[in-house]
Design a protein around this motif. Structure first.
Motif, PDB file in Angstrom:
ATOM      1  N   ASP A   1      -5.139  -4.047  -2.389  1.00 26.81           N
ATOM      2  CA  ASP A   1      -4.132  -3.117  -2.363  1.00 26.81           C
ATOM      3  C   ASP A   1      -3.941  -2.441  -3.551  1.00 26.81           C
ATOM      4  OD1 ASP A   1      -2.365  -3.851   0.569  1.00 26.81           O
ATOM      5  OD2 ASP A   1      -3.158  -5.718  -0.216  1.00 26.81           O
TER       6      ASP A   1
ATOM      7  N   LEU B   1      -4.396   6.290   3.963  1.00 25.90           N
ATOM      8  CA  LEU B   1      -3.370   6.247   3.076  1.00 25.90           C
ATOM      9  C   LEU B   1      -1.937   5.830   3.886  1.00 25.90           C
ATOM     10  CD1 LEU B   1      -1.901   6.805   0.356  1.00 25.90           C
ATOM     11  CD2 LEU B   1      -1.566   9.022   1.205  1.00 25.90           C
ATOM     12  N   THR B   2      -1.153   4.872   3.380  1.00 23.13           N
ATOM     13  CA  THR B   2       0.165   4.514   4.156  1.00 23.13           C
ATOM     14  C   THR B   2       1.196   5.982   3.843  1.00 23.13           C
ATOM     15  OG1 THR B   2       0.063   2.149   3.490  1.00 23.13           O
ATOM     16  CG2 THR B   2       2.041   2.792   4.196  1.00 23.13           C
ATOM     17  N   GLU B   3       1.650   6.354   4.947  1.00 23.51           N
ATOM     18  CA  GLU B   3       2.245   7.483   5.150  1.00 23.51           C
ATOM     19  C   GLU B   3       3.773   7.281   4.416  1.00 23.51           C
ATOM     20  OE1 GLU B   3       1.255  10.543   5.387  1.00 23.51           O
ATOM     21  OE2 GLU B   3      -0.838   9.909   6.058  1.00 23.51           O
ATOM     22  N   THR B   4       4.328   6.231   4.736  1.00 27.26           N
ATOM     23  CA  THR B   4       5.731   5.786   4.402  1.00 27.26           C
ATOM     24  C   THR B   4       5.653   5.492   2.876  1.00 27.26           C
ATOM     25  OG1 THR B   4       6.256   5.190   6.373  1.00 27.26           O
ATOM     26  CG2 THR B   4       7.640   4.698   4.701  1.00 27.26           C
ATOM     27  N   VAL B   5       6.679   6.211   2.068  1.00 30.43           N
ATOM     28  CA  VAL B   5       6.715   5.831   0.795  1.00 30.43           C
ATOM     29  C   VAL B   5       7.759   4.478   0.839  1.00 30.43           C
ATOM     30  CG1 VAL B   5       7.661   6.813  -1.435  1.00 30.43           C
ATOM     31  CG2 VAL B   5       6.655   8.288  -0.111  1.00 30.43           C
ATOM     32  N   MET B   6       7.274   3.515   0.053  1.00 25.89           N
ATOM     33  CA  MET B   6       7.865   2.059  -0.300  1.00 25.89           C
ATOM     34  C   MET B   6       9.136   2.268  -1.156  1.00 25.89           C
ATOM     35  SD  MET B   6       4.743  -0.341  -0.242  1.00 25.89           S
ATOM     36  CE  MET B   6       5.762  -1.942  -0.270  1.00 25.89           C
TER      37      MET B   6
ATOM     38  N   HIS C   1      -0.607   2.393  -1.068  1.00 24.74           N
ATOM     39  CA  HIS C   1       0.662   2.414  -0.639  1.00 24.74           C
ATOM     40  C   HIS C   1       1.370   3.343  -1.702  1.00 24.74           C
ATOM     41  CE1 HIS C   1      -0.073  -1.029   1.663  1.00 24.74           C
ATOM     42  NE2 HIS C   1      -0.685  -1.521   0.685  1.00 24.74           N
TER      43      HIS C   1
ATOM     44  N   ARG D   1       7.803  -8.179  -0.102  1.00 25.05           N
ATOM     45  CA  ARG D   1       6.450  -7.809  -0.476  1.00 25.05           C
ATOM     46  C   ARG D   1       6.490  -7.303  -2.232  1.00 25.05           C
ATOM     47  NH1 ARG D   1       2.366  -4.420   2.842  1.00 25.05           N
ATOM     48  NH2 ARG D   1       0.727  -4.619   1.586  1.00 25.05           N
TER      49      ARG D   1
ATOM     50  N   VAL E   1       4.800   4.456  -3.544  1.00 30.03           N
ATOM     51  CA  VAL E   1       6.064   3.744  -3.949  1.00 30.03           C
ATOM     52  C   VAL E   1       6.863   4.494  -4.714  1.00 30.03           C
ATOM     53  CG1 VAL E   1       4.759   1.688  -3.812  1.00 30.03           C
ATOM     54  CG2 VAL E   1       5.260   2.436  -5.802  1.00 30.03           C
TER      55      VAL E   1
ATOM     56  N   TYR F   1      -5.894  -0.677   0.792  1.00 24.93           N
ATOM     57  CA  TYR F   1      -4.684  -0.152   1.430  1.00 24.93           C
ATOM     58  C   TYR F   1      -4.213   0.441   0.184  1.00 24.93           C
ATOM     59  CZ  TYR F   1      -5.371  -2.739   5.761  1.00 24.93           C
ATOM     60  OH  TYR F   1      -5.916  -3.411   6.677  1.00 24.93           O
TER      61      TYR F   1
ATOM     62  N   TYR G   1      -0.992   0.162  -5.417  1.00 21.70           N
ATOM     63  CA  TYR G   1       0.368   0.863  -5.255  1.00 21.70           C
ATOM     64  C   TYR G   1       0.454   2.034  -6.269  1.00 21.70           C
ATOM     65  CZ  TYR G   1       1.153  -3.335  -2.699  1.00 21.70           C
ATOM     66  OH  TYR G   1       1.089  -4.573  -1.636  1.00 21.70           O
TER      67      TYR G   1
END
Length: 319
Positions: free
Chosen positions: A55, A3-8, A92, A15, A94, A90, A57
């Motif tokens: 991906d 999991l992408t750790e940073t919240v978009m 993400h 993007r 958000v 991936y 989101y």
């Protein structure tokens, strides 16, 4: 995939803008990517066609969250956890404003899909291959039997509804013939309620479709109210009764076992139906009777009545 750790959190990032632009057909064609919106559609895509997804989101939860909860609600959390089981997807997190910038119909989750993996090569059905192997616990591919085809269907809501109907009726595949709405239009996909990821969807021109159906060994039955001066339609009840659940008595000899089995049911444009020159090239023409005072049935209702009539007759005969 981890999991992408940073919240978009930037809705104006390149993007996010590119994702939002996938609502336009020309952008989908240029980038060979498409959007899948909402929990139901994304869930079915992850369960049945994870090979499509690049991906995911997912809207992050706001405020204090129960231990282990990262996302907006338990529904999207379960879908995200399922996606994380696939190494190539991936995921993400958000913010709410980023999700709104991607889609106002997301309900907390969207996926990006690969268009090249979505559309099926017509030759695959000649060999009995109906798409990638089922990676979920449920049956997510078309099986043997009837195929539904739609000529020049233009309305996204109609297209999505008939895909869902064909799936529910147990069709092996669905074909969009000639100049139809893009099946990857986000409104089409939402209207299918996930069925777009259950059965193969093919697209081809009229002549290619006729040639493909006959090479597949399938008869073509057209749904049409009037037929042509030379070929009047058989009403659906008479068709099923006269065939005795054995196929079209006016059709070719190899169409005599079950109605709907080894058959393409062809439907026309919402406003204009099927042209006479195309009706002259099909194996049989069937109409749905009107018992009340309505002038006609709309496309989605006609497809539901006819496909289910054929599907139930075929299954009753097997019992």
């Amino acid at each position: 995939m981890p999991l992408t750790e940073t919240v978009m959190d930037n809705p104006r990032s390149q993007r996010i803008r590119r994702l939002a632009e996938l609502k336009e057909r020309r952008v989908r064609q240029r980038h060979e990517r498409f959007l899948i919106e909402g929990p139901q559609s994304v869930r079915e895509a992850v369960a049945c066609r994870p090979d499509l997804i690049t991906d995911l989101y997912v809207q992050a939860g706001e405020g204090p969250q129960p231990s282990g909860t990262r996302f907006l609600n338990p529904i999207v959390s379960v879908i995200a956890e399922s996606a994380l089981a696939h190494d190539h997807i991936y995921v993400h997190p958000v913010t709410a404003r980023v999700m709104k910038a991607i889609s106002t119909d997301a309900q907390g989750i969207v996926a990006q899909g690969d268009t090249r993996a979505m559309m099926v090569d017509p030759s695959d059905l000649w060999t009995g291959h109906d798409g990638p192997a089922d990676s979920g616990d449920r049956q997510c591919r078309g099986g043997e039997g009837m195929i539904a085809a739609f000529w020049q269907v233009r309305d996204p809501g109609n297209a999505g509804t008939v895909i869902r109907t064909a799936d529910a009726a147990g069709c092996r595949a669905l074909v969009l013939v000639d100049d139809c709405v893009d099946p990857l239009n986000p409104k089409v996909l939402r209207s299918t309620a996930g069925s777009a990821f259950h059965i193969p969807i093919l697209a081809m021109g009229t002549e290619a479709f006729l040639d493909w159906a006959h090479r597949l060994g399938y008869g073509i039955m057209a749904a049409d109210v009037h037929g042509t001066p030379e070929r009047r339609p058989t009403s659906l009840p008479d068709y099923l009764d006269r065939s005795g659940a054995r196929g079209d008595p006016t059709g070719p000899d190899d169409q005599t076992e079950h109605p709907g089995r080894d058959m393409v049911a062809l439907f026309g444009n919402e406003a204009r139906g099927l042209p006479a020159d195309l009706l002259e090239q099909v194996d049989s023409i069937v109409s749905i009777p009107i018992y009340g005072r309505a002038e006609s049935l709309n496309l989605a209702t006609s497809a539901a009545v006819l496909l289910y009539g054929l599907a139930m007759s075929s299954r009753i005969e097997r019992i």
